[in-house]
Design an enzyme around this catalytic site. Structure first.
Site, PDB file in Angstrom:
ATOM      1  N   ARG A 181       0.833  -1.195   0.000  1.00  7.31           N
ATOM      2  CA  ARG A 181       0.000   0.000   0.000  1.00  7.31           C
ATOM      3  C   ARG A 181       0.876   1.257   0.000  1.00  7.31           C
ATOM      4  NH1 ARG A 181      -3.687  -1.536   5.113  1.00  7.31           N
ATOM      5  NH2 ARG A 181      -1.671  -2.435   5.716  1.00  7.31           N
ATOM      6  N   LYS A 216       1.387   2.036   7.260  1.00  9.38           N
ATOM      7  CA  LYS A 216       1.737   1.264   8.451  1.00  9.38           C
ATOM      8  C   LYS A 216       2.592   2.081   9.414  1.00  9.38           C
ATOM      9  CE  LYS A 216       0.778  -2.184   9.500  1.00  9.38           C
ATOM     10  NZ  LYS A 216      -0.410  -2.477  10.364  1.00  9.38           N
ATOM     11  N   TYR A 223      -1.379   4.690  10.440  1.00  7.90           N
ATOM     12  CA  TYR A 223      -1.750   3.751  11.495  1.00  7.90           C
ATOM     13  C   TYR A 223      -0.572   3.630  12.444  1.00  7.90           C
ATOM     14  CZ  TYR A 223      -5.800   2.191   8.752  1.00  7.90           C
ATOM     15  OH  TYR A 223      -6.982   2.136   8.066  1.00  7.90           O
ATOM     16  N   HIS A 237      -1.113   1.936  16.112  1.00  4.20           N
ATOM     17  CA  HIS A 237      -1.322   0.755  16.965  1.00  4.20           C
ATOM     18  C   HIS A 237      -0.270   0.705  18.069  1.00  4.20           C
ATOM     19  CE1 HIS A 237      -4.373  -0.706  14.210  1.00  4.20           C
ATOM     20  NE2 HIS A 237      -3.524  -0.609  13.202  1.00  4.20           N
ATOM     21  N   GLU A 264      -6.309   4.968  13.377  1.00  2.00           N
ATOM     22  CA  GLU A 264      -7.248   4.054  14.035  1.00  2.00           C
ATOM     23  C   GLU A 264      -7.992   4.671  15.216  1.00  2.00           C
ATOM     24  OE1 GLU A 264      -3.282   3.247  16.137  1.00  2.00           O
ATOM     25  OE2 GLU A 264      -3.945   3.649  14.082  1.00  2.00           O
ATOM     26  N   ASP A 272      -3.031  -6.520  15.393  1.00  4.37           N
ATOM     27  CA  ASP A 272      -2.465  -5.165  15.390  1.00  4.37           C
ATOM     28  C   ASP A 272      -2.508  -4.534  16.775  1.00  4.37           C
ATOM     29  OD1 ASP A 272      -1.467  -4.516  12.833  1.00  4.37           O
ATOM     30  OD2 ASP A 272      -3.486  -4.320  12.050  1.00  4.37           O
TER      31      ASP A 272
END
Length: 372
Positions: free
Chosen positions: A15, A75, A94, A96, A118, A270
């Protein structure tokens, strides 16, 4: 603002933070966009497409991180990327952080301003930047689980939907949110016997209305989870506590009672995973066996369908990217409390209560972060 889009470096992560179309929108708004060479190859967007959209293509990540005021990724940054971050720089991706204290400490030490996709909220109370990837991961979880049930993949040799005269596989989904609902959609479509377990009766009612009597529902309790998991052929972990570590619902003792060759697909990995025996895996080595049960715990499942995932994600993130670039992060967050909910780290402080609690660190109030 100078916006940087680096190439993702996680294993089999294809991605990219911005599509050429998103770059065109940012440039039209008066911003400069730097894209690392080859960043869009995984979605079929070559460097020429980015140049045509108005971006400047740079050769290295080091050059990009050094020049950009805002980094837009997919990510969470790996250690080498975190080392390139600097005080006052804006990171939007993201994160996490709850199960990842090493990343949290590096971000705190860097002085970066980090917003996590998120934890951005919506007026309706949802998680709009997590939802597109949750839809993808929910649907992929059933595909992955069906493959893992095949004997050659270490499973018990079951066809998920069965055939006339042979019962279908029993699928248990822990959590009825976006991941769980999409997993149920695909599993039911493949002919499996599906049960969703959730602690919210309202969620279970909505699922029952959507799917009808072919979907089983159970209210979450320790007994319900244990009984359902032990009798399942495929368990999909779809639980989510925004910003916090996932609850460990499946114990090693439960695994010992499952049929050998059963499968767990832990989409919650995650956030640390919802199974005691879960640990992150990659697309290169997606599974392992523990207590006779196949575990699929890939932490970036949507990366396998990068084109679909990137365009779905950009549709949700682009308005926020533009707001941050147009107004600056302080004004953008002051104007939009839902975007402000995405602020996880600011100038050496954790600013999200759920993340802080999970990491055992103090939380700086949002108003103090906005005031500088």
């Amino acid at each position: 603002m100078r916006i940087g889009v680096p190439q993702e470096v996680k294993v089999h992560e294809y991605r990219v933070g911005l599509t050429p179309g998103s770059v065109r929108e940012a440039c039209a708004a008066g911003h400069e966009v730097l894209v690392e060479q080859g960043a869009g190859a995984g979605i079929g967007a070559d460097d020429a497409a980015y140049r045509s959209a108005g971006a400047r293509v740079v050769e290295t990540a080091a050059e990009l991180f050094a020049a950009a005021e805002m980094i837009v990724k997919v990510k969470e940054p790996v250690a080498a990327e975190r080392a390139r971050l600097r005080a006052g720089q804006l990171l939007f991706t993201y994160l996490h952080l709850a199960p990842d204290p090493a990343q949290a400490q590096d971000l705190l030490a860097s002085g970066v301003v980090a917003l996590a996709y998120e934890t951005v909220t919506s007026p309706a109370g949802g998680l709009p930047l997590l939802a597109p990837m949750s839809e993808v991961a929910g649907r992929m979880s059933v595909q992955a689980g069906a493959h893992c049930l095949e004997k050659a993949a270490g499973g018990s040799g079951l066809l998920l939907g069965g055939v006339p005269g042979v019962e279908p596989a029993r699928v248990v989904i822990l959590g009825g949110g976006v991941v769980g609902a999409n997993a149920a959609l695909v599993a039911l479509g493949m002919g499996a016997r599906v049960t969703v377990i959730d602690r919210s009766l309202e969620v279970l009612r909505r699922l029952a209305e959507r799917f009808g009597p072919q979907l089983g529902t159970r209210h979450a309790s320790r007994h319900a989870v244990a009984e359902s998991v032990i009798g399942a052929d495929l368990v999909i972990g779809a639980v989510l506590l925004p910003g916090a570590a996932a609850p460990r619902l499946i114990s090693r003792e439960m695994l010992r009672s499952m049929r050998p060759g059963s499968v767990i697909v832990d989409v919650a990995i995650d956030q640390g995973g919802c199974c005691e025996t879960s640990r992150p895996t990659t697309h290169a080595e997606p599974t392992y066996v523990e207590e006779g049960v196949v575990h699929y715990c890939v932490a970036n499942m949507p990366g396998a369908v990068a084109r679909t995932s990137t365009y779905a994600l950009n549709a949700a993130t682009l308005p926020h990217v533009l707001a941050l670039a147009n107004k600056g992060w302080r004004n953008a967050l002051a104007d939009d409390p839902h975007l402000a909910a995405g602020l996880n780290v600011c100038a050496g402080h954790i600013t999200h209560a759920g993340v802080a609690a999970a990491l055992g660190l103090p939380c700086r109030p949002l108003h103090a972060a906005l005031a500088g």
